[in-house]
Design a protein around this motif. Structure first.
Motif, PDB file in Angstrom:
ATOM      1  N   ARG A 185       0.647  -1.335   0.072  1.00  0.00           N
ATOM      2  CA  ARG A 185      -0.059   0.005   0.104  1.00  0.00           C
ATOM      3  C   ARG A 185       0.859   1.242   0.083  1.00  0.00           C
ATOM      4  NH1 ARG A 185      -5.548  -1.087   3.413  1.00  0.00           N
ATOM      5  NH2 ARG A 185      -5.937  -2.952   2.407  1.00  0.00           N
ATOM      6  N   HIS A 186       2.275   1.253   0.071  1.00  0.00           N
ATOM      7  CA  HIS A 186       2.974   2.319   0.316  1.00  0.00           C
ATOM      8  C   HIS A 186       3.995   2.466  -1.028  1.00  0.00           C
ATOM      9  CE1 HIS A 186       1.421   3.838   3.914  1.00  0.00           C
ATOM     10  NE2 HIS A 186       1.456   2.523   4.489  1.00  0.00           N
ATOM     11  N   ALA A 187       4.062   3.440  -1.692  1.00  0.00           N
ATOM     12  CA  ALA A 187       5.061   3.403  -2.684  1.00  0.00           C
ATOM     13  C   ALA A 187       6.548   3.203  -2.562  1.00  0.00           C
ATOM     14  CB  ALA A 187       5.074   5.012  -3.492  1.00  0.00           C
ATOM     15  N   ALA A 188       6.892   3.881  -1.288  1.00  0.00           N
ATOM     16  CA  ALA A 188       8.275   3.394  -1.007  1.00  0.00           C
ATOM     17  C   ALA A 188       8.585   2.040  -0.685  1.00  0.00           C
ATOM     18  CB  ALA A 188       8.618   4.504   0.242  1.00  0.00           C
ATOM     19  N   ALA A 189       7.684   1.515   0.117  1.00  0.00           N
ATOM     20  CA  ALA A 189       7.707  -0.025   0.566  1.00  0.00           C
ATOM     21  C   ALA A 189       7.529  -0.867  -0.542  1.00  0.00           C
ATOM     22  CB  ALA A 189       6.683  -0.326   1.651  1.00  0.00           C
ATOM     23  N   THR A 190       6.953  -0.645  -1.611  1.00  0.00           N
ATOM     24  CA  THR A 190       6.884  -1.412  -2.977  1.00  0.00           C
ATOM     25  C   THR A 190       7.948  -1.293  -3.585  1.00  0.00           C
ATOM     26  OG1 THR A 190       4.258  -0.983  -2.732  1.00  0.00           O
ATOM     27  CG2 THR A 190       5.231  -1.717  -5.034  1.00  0.00           C
ATOM     28  N   LEU A 191       8.427  -0.223  -3.872  1.00  0.00           N
ATOM     29  CA  LEU A 191       9.583   0.049  -4.945  1.00  0.00           C
ATOM     30  C   LEU A 191      10.877  -0.734  -4.070  1.00  0.00           C
ATOM     31  CD1 LEU A 191      10.652   1.190  -7.308  1.00  0.00           C
ATOM     32  CD2 LEU A 191      11.278   3.373  -6.265  1.00  0.00           C
ATOM     33  N   ALA A 192      10.972  -0.479  -2.697  1.00  0.00           N
ATOM     34  CA  ALA A 192      12.212  -1.168  -2.115  1.00  0.00           C
ATOM     35  C   ALA A 192      12.089  -2.624  -2.159  1.00  0.00           C
ATOM     36  CB  ALA A 192      12.143  -0.811  -0.630  1.00  0.00           C
ATOM     37  N   VAL A 193      10.847  -3.253  -1.901  1.00  0.00           N
ATOM     38  CA  VAL A 193      10.745  -4.660  -1.980  1.00  0.00           C
ATOM     39  C   VAL A 193      11.073  -5.312  -3.428  1.00  0.00           C
ATOM     40  CG1 VAL A 193       9.066  -6.654  -1.764  1.00  0.00           C
ATOM     41  CG2 VAL A 193       9.041  -4.846   0.007  1.00  0.00           C
ATOM     42  N   LEU A 194      10.586  -4.541  -4.332  1.00  0.00           N
ATOM     43  CA  LEU A 194      10.752  -5.059  -5.700  1.00  0.00           C
ATOM     44  C   LEU A 194      12.041  -4.896  -6.197  1.00  0.00           C
ATOM     45  CD1 LEU A 194       7.160  -3.967  -7.288  1.00  0.00           C
ATOM     46  CD2 LEU A 194       7.887  -6.375  -6.796  1.00  0.00           C
ATOM     47  N   ALA A 195      12.612  -3.732  -5.795  1.00  0.00           N
ATOM     48  CA  ALA A 195      14.081  -3.223  -6.166  1.00  0.00           C
ATOM     49  C   ALA A 195      14.819  -4.383  -5.696  1.00  0.00           C
ATOM     50  CB  ALA A 195      14.617  -1.944  -5.500  1.00  0.00           C
ATOM     51  N   PHE A 196      14.954  -4.660  -4.356  1.00  0.00           N
ATOM     52  CA  PHE A 196      15.439  -5.796  -3.863  1.00  0.00           C
ATOM     53  C   PHE A 196      15.238  -7.201  -4.345  1.00  0.00           C
ATOM     54  CE2 PHE A 196      15.844  -9.234  -0.555  1.00  0.00           C
ATOM     55  CZ  PHE A 196      17.143  -9.021  -0.327  1.00  0.00           C
ATOM     56  N   LEU A 197      14.117  -7.504  -4.729  1.00  0.00           N
ATOM     57  CA  LEU A 197      13.523  -8.942  -5.219  1.00  0.00           C
ATOM     58  C   LEU A 197      14.355  -9.124  -6.759  1.00  0.00           C
ATOM     59  CD1 LEU A 197      12.187 -11.626  -5.216  1.00  0.00           C
ATOM     60  CD2 LEU A 197      10.189 -10.330  -6.011  1.00  0.00           C
ATOM     61  N   VAL A 198      14.154  -8.217  -7.762  1.00  0.00           N
ATOM     62  CA  VAL A 198      14.558  -8.249  -8.988  1.00  0.00           C
ATOM     63  C   VAL A 198      15.978  -7.756  -9.267  1.00  0.00           C
ATOM     64  CG1 VAL A 198      11.945  -8.183  -9.726  1.00  0.00           C
ATOM     65  CG2 VAL A 198      13.315  -5.952  -9.677  1.00  0.00           C
ATOM     66  N   ALA A 199      16.609  -6.727  -8.361  1.00  0.00           N
ATOM     67  CA  ALA A 199      17.888  -6.428  -8.846  1.00  0.00           C
ATOM     68  C   ALA A 199      18.751  -6.570  -7.652  1.00  0.00           C
ATOM     69  CB  ALA A 199      17.759  -4.850  -9.123  1.00  0.00           C
ATOM     70  N   ALA A 200      18.660  -6.019  -6.679  1.00  0.00           N
ATOM     71  CA  ALA A 200      19.558  -6.332  -5.479  1.00  0.00           C
ATOM     72  C   ALA A 200      19.950  -7.685  -5.227  1.00  0.00           C
ATOM     73  CB  ALA A 200      19.224  -5.577  -4.219  1.00  0.00           C
ATOM     74  N   LEU A 201      19.035  -8.566  -4.771  1.00  0.00           N
ATOM     75  CA  LEU A 201      19.171  -9.945  -4.516  1.00  0.00           C
ATOM     76  C   LEU A 201      19.876 -10.718  -5.442  1.00  0.00           C
ATOM     77  CD1 LEU A 201      18.703 -11.974  -2.195  1.00  0.00           C
ATOM     78  CD2 LEU A 201      16.410 -12.506  -3.133  1.00  0.00           C
TER      79      LEU A 201
END
Length: 266
Positions: A185-201
């Motif tokens: 429900r929050h832009a920052a949380a959504t972007l952080a999770v997806l950036a971690f999942l599809v790029a950082a991890l």
């Protein structure tokens, strides 16, 4: 009293019902809302710009490094590692902007079946992202062809395969993003999770190395999507399996978002 005026003879009048609505109305509403925002236009232009820069660089490196011949479509599908974030922001904004302004309450009021709101957003963003992915891919092929300087091959069937794969991957990333956005429900949380999942991890697991971590990396959405986009080259499984893995991640995000949407107040 005339028989025409008796209650039994009075014609029955059925109240008229408003037309439209339903799931089709929800999709139409989401389509309208999408293009009323500034973010989609910015994301589409950003995706085109990133594709242009990346594919030109990709083709130039292949020529300068005197690399073996490769399909010209390798350039745009390789750019997806960056371009996918334009899709993420586009799809995320359709959800998080409504939670930020409180307008999600209106959406849920007019579409009482809550899952229809999520499904409509997923369908609209997937369609737009699919078309955008195909067009970005076509742009990448056009841009990369000249800097490749004879170090690429052009086969129509293969190019079309790359473009369709790019569109399909972008569509799945859009649906994955919508599900994640409804869950968080929050832009920052959504972007952080997806950036971690599809790029950082994936970067972390590849950097650390080791058979276990590399195997885990093979089943992350970006890695599996890369294998699918490149036709399974160097993959531990066939290209269709890579697509199924991305589809599984997408379904998991979608049903997680659906569960949160159904249980929590807007």
């Amino acid at each position: 009293m005339s028989a025409a005026l008796t209650p039994s003879a009075t014609p029955a009048h059925t109240p008229s019902r408003p037309g439209g609505g339903g799931f089709g109305g929800a999709v139409a509403a989401e389509w309208t809302k999408l293009w009323s925002l500034r973010a989609p236009y910015v994301c589409l232009l950003a995706g085109a710009a990133v594709t242009t820069v990346f594919t030109f660089y990709y083709g130039s490196i292949a020529r300068i490094g005197d690399q073996p011949l490769q399909p010209v479509g390798n350039a745009p599908v390789s750019s997806v590692v960056l371009v996918q974030f334009a899709v993420v922001v586009l799809a995320m904004t359709t959800v998080t902007s409504e939670y930020a302004t409180g307008s999600v309450r209106t959406s849920l009021l007019w579409v009482p079946v809550r899952h229809h709101v999520q499904l409509a957003k997923s369908l609209v963003t997937a369609a737009v992202s699919c078309v955008a992915g195909v067009l970005w891919g076509a742009l990448g092929v056009a841009v990369a062809w000249r800097p490749f300087g004879g170090h690429a091959t052009f086969e129509t069937a293969q190019v079309l395969s790359h473009l369709l794969a790019m569109g399909l991957y972008c569509a799945l990333i859009a649906v994955l993003t919508v599900g994640t956005a409804f869950a968080l429900r929050h832009a920052a949380a959504t972007l952080a999770v997806l950036a971690f999942l599809v790029a950082a991890l994936p970067g972390m697991l590849t950097g650390l190395g080791g058979p276990v971590l590399l195997t885990v990396n093979d089943y992350l959405p970006q890695t599996a999507g890369g294998y699918f986009l490149h036709g399974g080259d160097g993959a531990p499984y066939p290209a269709p399996a890579g697509l199924l893995i991305v589809l599984a991640w997408t379904a998991a995000a979608h049903f997680t978002g659906r569960a949160v949407l159904g249980r929590r107040d807007a």
